[in-house]
Design a protein around this motif. Structure first.
Motif: not given
Length: 476
Positions: A291-297
């Motif tokens: 689960r990736v959140h936001g810029r750059g993970g």
């Protein structure tokens, strides 16, 4: 006395054509009436009207058009219409001999015999050279097992092992050892063919090397709870195996994938179901990508596997690619799947990753072990290979519930640009090279080409993969 030649009037011609059309129409209406009350799908009817090596129509004990006609009562049902595989279903007293012969005893079936190679590349002579031919004989009532004549015994030899479950007979042969071909030609078609039996099916395998059986034994075990029978090495102890239902050959839908609308029995199943089976069979823990959140993970680093090839279609600057990916927020793993190595170990590496990057080739077939929602980035070499690449790995990835990024290299990224002058036909006219056939294409673009990635240009594909990981969970 010579006969007088009279011209035929246009009215007579028109009348004859009208009568012919009327006869055809009446025949079509009659045929429709024959099947009007029968619960026989069009797909089954297409199987009945076989084309190919067996020219006769094999419909067995019920007359075509009978209201009692049903697929389950047809002793022989073959489909030779596919350009990739032939499949025959035999029902009744079916006996599999150790000499690649199958005998069906049925009191009302038409007596006949034919030969076929049960493999998923029926028009590829190079692949079929490694496939054992199977002879099928349909024996008449005179070949009853209660008779003791020599002819009867030869037609229907005595059973040494009786089974109540059905069996699937197929060949590994062909291009065994290439992961793409193992999946496309054998394992995915086997899944399509055997899934409907819910594990209660015997797998009778021909032309399989011991290392191949060991490599894929977990997956074969996921399809059948019975021990695999190695027909090429006498696992049947030289005996005659008897079944009520045998499928010879494997059903093929498309390159390394499943068409859920065409699956038989037990409801629809898809390529996503196959990849779930693959993960379960090899004990892989991850079913969903990170689960990736936001810029750059957002502090979480997605894991990226860069498939390294050494012989051909290799990255010449894998280190630069890895550093570029790391700068974008990926944890990078570089790995090369060995040809006959422990598949379970490499499957665990693949399953631990969220993005798989590789040049078009067999290594990308390991996408079947990725968690759902992961991303496949296919680097496509020069040669007008985009359509083939999309069919081989792009469509299967999407069918499996993965995301897909297609990266076609620029001319300057190919080692062919330094090997040939700029006006050479290999660079300027790939269509002409492809028109010379598969071997010309293979020599020019698949065997003779490596890739030097422009990391600044490729960063766009890596950012797109990161964005897809973010989108994967935004829509959950």
């Amino acid at each position: 006395m010579a006969c007088e030649k009279k011209p035929v009037s246009s009215f007579t011609v028109r009348l004859g054509l009208a009568l012919l059309a009327g006869c055809v129409l009446v025949a079509m209406i009659s045929l429709a009436a024959m099947f009007r009350h029968d619960a026989v799908p069009l797909q089954t009817l297409s199987l009945l009207f076989s084309v190919g090596p067996v020219s006769s129509v094999m419909w067995g004990e019920e007359r075509l058009g009978s209201h009692r006609f049903g697929r389950n009562r047809v002793p022989v049902l073959c489909d030779f219409s596919s350009s990739r595989s032939d499949v025959c279903e035999l029902r009744g007293d079916v006996r599999v001999l150790p000499n690649a012969t199958i005998v069906l005893h049925h009191p009302l079936a038409r007596r006949q015999s034919w030969r076929m190679k049960p493999h998923g590349r029926k028009n590829d002579r190079h692949a079929l050279a490694r496939v054992t031919e199977v002879t099928v004989t349909v024996a008449t009532a005179s070949a009853s097992p209660h008779h003791t004549s020599g002819a009867a015994a030869a037609a229907a030899p005595r059973c040494t092992a009786n089974h109540t479950a059905p069996a699937v007979v197929f060949s590994v042969g062909g291009y065994a050892g290439n992961m793409f071909h193992d999946l496309t030609d054998v394992l995915v078609p086997l899944f399509i063919t055997a899934r409907r039996f819910g594990g209660d099916v015997h797998l009778l395998v021909g032309d399989a090397q011991p290392w191949w059986l060991d490599k894929f034994r977990p997956l074969l075990g996921g399809l059948s709870r019975h021990a695999v029978v190695d027909m090429s090495r006498g696992s049947s102890s030289g005996g005659v195996l008897c079944y009520p239902h045998v499928i010879l050959g494997l059903e093929f839908h498309k390159e390394m994938s499943v068409d859920a609308a065409r699956t038989a029995g037990g409801g629809e199943y898809s390529m996503a179901d196959f990849t779930l089976l693959a993960r379960r069979s090899y004990g892989l823990p991850r079913d969903k990508a990170i689960r990736v959140h936001g810029r750059g993970g957002g502090g979480v680093r997605p894991r990226l596997l860069l498939i390294s090839r050494k012989s051909t279609r290799a990255f010449t600057n894998a280190g630069s690619i890895a550093r570029a990916a790391a700068s974008l927020g990926y944890e990078v793993v570089v790995g090369e799947p060995a040809r006959h190595a422990d598949l379970a170990s490499f499957a665990r590496v693949v399953n631990s990753c969220d993005v798989l990057v590789g040049v078009h080739g067999a290594g990308l077939a390991n996408l079947v072990f990725l968690p759902a929602g992961a991303v496949v980035v296919q680097v496509v070499p020069l040669g007008g290979l985009d359509a083939m690449a999309a069919d081989d790995f792009g469509a299967p990835a999407r069918d499996a519930g993965l995301r897909y990024v297609h990266y076609g290299i620029a001319e300057a990224e190919s080692t062919l640009a330094t090997r040939y002058p700029r006006d050479h036909r290999v660079l300027r006219d790939p269509a002409a090279v492809r028109s010379e056939g598969w071997m010309a294409l293979r020599a020019a673009y698949l065997v003779g080409q490596n890739v030097t990635i422009d990391v600044r240009r490729f960063s766009g594909a890596l950012r797109r993969a990161m964005e897809l990981l973010r989108q994967t969970h935004d829509h959950e």
